[in-house]
Design a protein around this motif. Structure first.
Motif, PDB file in Angstrom:
ATOM      1  N   MET A   1       0.968  -1.265   0.147  1.00 25.11           N
ATOM      2  CA  MET A   1       0.029  -0.168   0.013  1.00 25.11           C
ATOM      3  C   MET A   1       0.788   1.167   0.004  1.00 25.11           C
ATOM      4  N   SER A   2       0.375   2.159  -0.738  1.00 27.94           N
ATOM      5  CA  SER A   2       1.194   3.253  -0.870  1.00 27.94           C
ATOM      6  C   SER A   2       1.183   4.280   0.556  1.00 27.94           C
ATOM      7  N   LYS A   3       2.312   5.011   0.825  1.00 32.25           N
ATOM      8  CA  LYS A   3       2.376   5.714   1.964  1.00 32.25           C
ATOM      9  C   LYS A   3       2.140   7.177   1.354  1.00 32.25           C
ATOM     10  N   ILE A   4       1.294   7.813   2.055  1.00 35.75           N
ATOM     11  CA  ILE A   4       0.706   9.198   1.884  1.00 35.75           C
ATOM     12  C   ILE A   4       0.941  10.173   3.030  1.00 35.75           C
ATOM     13  N   THR A   5       1.612  11.208   2.838  1.00 37.79           N
ATOM     14  CA  THR A   5       1.952  12.394   3.785  1.00 37.79           C
ATOM     15  C   THR A   5       1.211  13.449   3.502  1.00 37.79           C
ATOM     16  N   ILE A   6       0.414  14.104   4.187  1.00 36.68           N
ATOM     17  CA  ILE A   6       0.029  15.274   4.107  1.00 36.68           C
ATOM     18  C   ILE A   6       0.710  16.327   5.221  1.00 36.68           C
ATOM     19  N   TYR A   7       1.071  17.360   4.747  1.00 34.53           N
ATOM     20  CA  TYR A   7       1.282  18.782   5.497  1.00 34.53           C
ATOM     21  C   TYR A   7       0.201  19.593   5.366  1.00 34.53           C
ATOM     22  N   HIS A   8      -0.340  19.427   6.813  1.00 33.80           N
ATOM     23  CA  HIS A   8      -1.897  20.033   7.014  1.00 33.80           C
ATOM     24  C   HIS A   8      -1.977  21.057   8.057  1.00 33.80           C
ATOM     25  N   ASN A   9      -2.849  21.787   7.873  1.00 30.45           N
ATOM     26  CA  ASN A   9      -3.187  22.887   8.985  1.00 30.45           C
ATOM     27  C   ASN A   9      -4.558  22.744   9.129  1.00 30.45           C
ATOM     28  N   PRO A  10      -5.005  22.149  10.122  1.00 28.54           N
ATOM     29  CA  PRO A  10      -6.639  21.769  10.553  1.00 28.54           C
ATOM     30  C   PRO A  10      -7.478  23.063  10.543  1.00 28.54           C
ATOM     31  N   ARG A  11      -6.807  24.209  10.502  1.00 32.57           N
ATOM     32  CA  ARG A  11      -7.651  25.441  10.389  1.00 32.57           C
ATOM     33  C   ARG A  11      -8.098  25.790   8.917  1.00 32.57           C
ATOM     34  N   CYS A  12      -7.476  25.016   8.074  1.00 32.10           N
ATOM     35  CA  CYS A  12      -7.912  25.434   6.722  1.00 32.10           C
ATOM     36  C   CYS A  12      -8.799  24.664   5.806  1.00 32.10           C
ATOM     37  N   GLY A  13      -9.771  25.064   5.298  1.00 34.29           N
ATOM     38  CA  GLY A  13     -10.780  24.416   4.762  1.00 34.29           C
ATOM     39  C   GLY A  13     -10.241  23.578   3.555  1.00 34.29           C
ATOM     40  N   THR A  14      -9.288  24.107   2.743  1.00 31.04           N
ATOM     41  CA  THR A  14      -8.656  23.303   1.666  1.00 31.04           C
ATOM     42  C   THR A  14      -7.737  22.194   2.182  1.00 31.04           C
ATOM     43  N   SER A  15      -7.241  22.391   3.164  1.00 31.33           N
ATOM     44  CA  SER A  15      -6.440  21.193   3.768  1.00 31.33           C
ATOM     45  C   SER A  15      -7.131  20.076   4.382  1.00 31.33           C
ATOM     46  N   ARG A  16      -8.309  20.806   4.962  1.00 41.43           N
ATOM     47  CA  ARG A  16      -9.176  19.635   5.550  1.00 41.43           C
ATOM     48  C   ARG A  16      -9.884  18.711   4.285  1.00 41.43           C
ATOM     49  N   ASN A  17     -10.439  19.590   3.225  1.00 38.29           N
ATOM     50  CA  ASN A  17     -10.831  18.797   2.123  1.00 38.29           C
ATOM     51  C   ASN A  17      -9.909  17.740   1.470  1.00 38.29           C
ATOM     52  N   THR A  18      -8.658  18.364   1.388  1.00 38.85           N
ATOM     53  CA  THR A  18      -7.846  17.572   0.760  1.00 38.85           C
ATOM     54  C   THR A  18      -7.616  16.037   1.616  1.00 38.85           C
ATOM     55  N   LEU A  19      -7.524  16.274   2.994  1.00 39.09           N
ATOM     56  CA  LEU A  19      -7.322  15.232   3.943  1.00 39.09           C
ATOM     57  C   LEU A  19      -8.508  14.294   3.879  1.00 39.09           C
ATOM     58  N   CYS A 107      -1.857  20.968  -3.021  1.00 38.68           N
ATOM     59  CA  CYS A 107      -3.186  20.714  -3.383  1.00 38.68           C
ATOM     60  C   CYS A 107      -4.188  21.773  -3.380  1.00 38.68           C
ATOM     61  N   ARG A 108      -3.979  22.790  -3.785  1.00 41.19           N
ATOM     62  CA  ARG A 108      -4.741  23.922  -4.008  1.00 41.19           C
ATOM     63  C   ARG A 108      -5.295  24.145  -5.606  1.00 41.19           C
ATOM     64  N   PRO A 109      -6.231  24.087  -5.829  1.00 38.34           N
ATOM     65  CA  PRO A 109      -7.279  23.466  -5.056  1.00 38.34           C
ATOM     66  C   PRO A 109      -7.261  22.026  -4.499  1.00 38.34           C
ATOM     67  N   CYS A 110      -8.288  21.581  -3.787  1.00 35.51           N
ATOM     68  CA  CYS A 110      -8.203  20.268  -3.167  1.00 35.51           C
ATOM     69  C   CYS A 110      -8.187  19.276  -4.036  1.00 35.51           C
ATOM     70  N   GLU A 111      -8.732  19.286  -5.357  1.00 37.74           N
ATOM     71  CA  GLU A 111      -9.048  18.311  -6.255  1.00 37.74           C
ATOM     72  C   GLU A 111      -7.824  18.108  -6.904  1.00 37.74           C
ATOM     73  N   GLU A 112      -6.707  18.904  -6.693  1.00 44.93           N
ATOM     74  CA  GLU A 112      -5.349  18.492  -7.179  1.00 44.93           C
ATOM     75  C   GLU A 112      -4.542  17.140  -6.640  1.00 44.93           C
ATOM     76  N   VAL A 113      -5.038  16.974  -5.269  1.00 45.55           N
ATOM     77  CA  VAL A 113      -4.909  15.448  -4.729  1.00 45.55           C
ATOM     78  C   VAL A 113      -5.201  14.319  -5.636  1.00 45.55           C
ATOM     79  N   LEU A 114      -6.195  14.602  -6.349  1.00 46.57           N
ATOM     80  CA  LEU A 114      -6.970  13.422  -7.234  1.00 46.57           C
ATOM     81  C   LEU A 114      -5.757  12.998  -8.449  1.00 46.57           C
ATOM     82  N   ASP A 115      -5.009  13.785  -8.566  1.00 43.41           N
ATOM     83  CA  ASP A 115      -4.177  13.483  -9.622  1.00 43.41           C
ATOM     84  C   ASP A 115      -2.877  12.551  -9.260  1.00 43.41           C
ATOM     85  N   ILE A 116      -2.560  12.623  -8.025  1.00 44.42           N
ATOM     86  CA  ILE A 116      -1.573  11.880  -7.488  1.00 44.42           C
ATOM     87  C   ILE A 116      -1.939  10.526  -6.534  1.00 44.42           C
ATOM     88  N   LEU A 117      -3.259  10.366  -6.332  1.00 48.80           N
ATOM     89  CA  LEU A 117      -3.764   9.376  -5.213  1.00 48.80           C
ATOM     90  C   LEU A 117      -3.592   8.081  -6.072  1.00 48.80           C
TER      91      LEU A 117
END
Length: 142
Positions: A1-19, A107-117
């Motif tokens: 299984m792939s290892k995914i790391t997110i550098y995250h700010n829980p106060r940021c909506g884009t970050s929460r949506n990406t997670l 991943c701004r916008p959050c949809e950017e993550v879809l291209d690398i998952l």
């Protein structure tokens, strides 16, 4: 299984949506709250090297400290900008996602993550604001 790391700010909506989009694949990523656990200068340089982004792309220009330090000025080298991000982690743009320690993406916008998952979306997904991103069949809504 792939290892995914997110550098995250829980106060940021884009970050929460990406997670949430990552979790919608069934993968539980390593979550690094970079404001509490600031990446090293080398880690930030590695992220840039694994991405299609420049150092200036991953610096957050909307922060007051960006203006205070005059970071838009081209006199600052990438090396100096990385130093500023380590000293002032609020300057790190978010969220940044790293897959298998090989590919990194801002991943701004959050949809950017879809291209690398590495796995498909398992179910429908709406952003916090209600905007539909993934349909009931796990397909991206364009």
């Amino acid at each position: 299984m792939s290892k995914i790391t997110i550098y995250h700010n829980p106060r940021c909506g884009t970050s929460r949506n990406t997670l949430a989009l990552i979790r919608n694949t069934g993968i539980e990523p390593e979550v690094i709250e970079y404001l509490k656990n600031t990446p090293s200068k080398q880690a930030l340089a590695d992220i840039v090297a694994k991405s299609t982004h420049t150092v200036r792309d991953i610096i957050r220009a909307k922060e007051a400290i960006y203006q205070e330090l005059d970071l838009a000025n081209p006199k600052w080298t990438d090396d100096e900008l990385l130093d500023f991000m380590v000293k002032h982690p609020i300057l790190i743009n978010r969220p940044i996602v790293v897959v298998d320690n090989e590919t990194a993406r801002l991943c701004r916008p959050c949809e950017e993550v879809l291209d690398i998952l590495p796995l498909p979306q398992l179910k429908a997904f709406n952003k916090e604001n209600g905007e539909a991103v993934i349909d009931e069949n796990g397909k991206r809504i364009v």
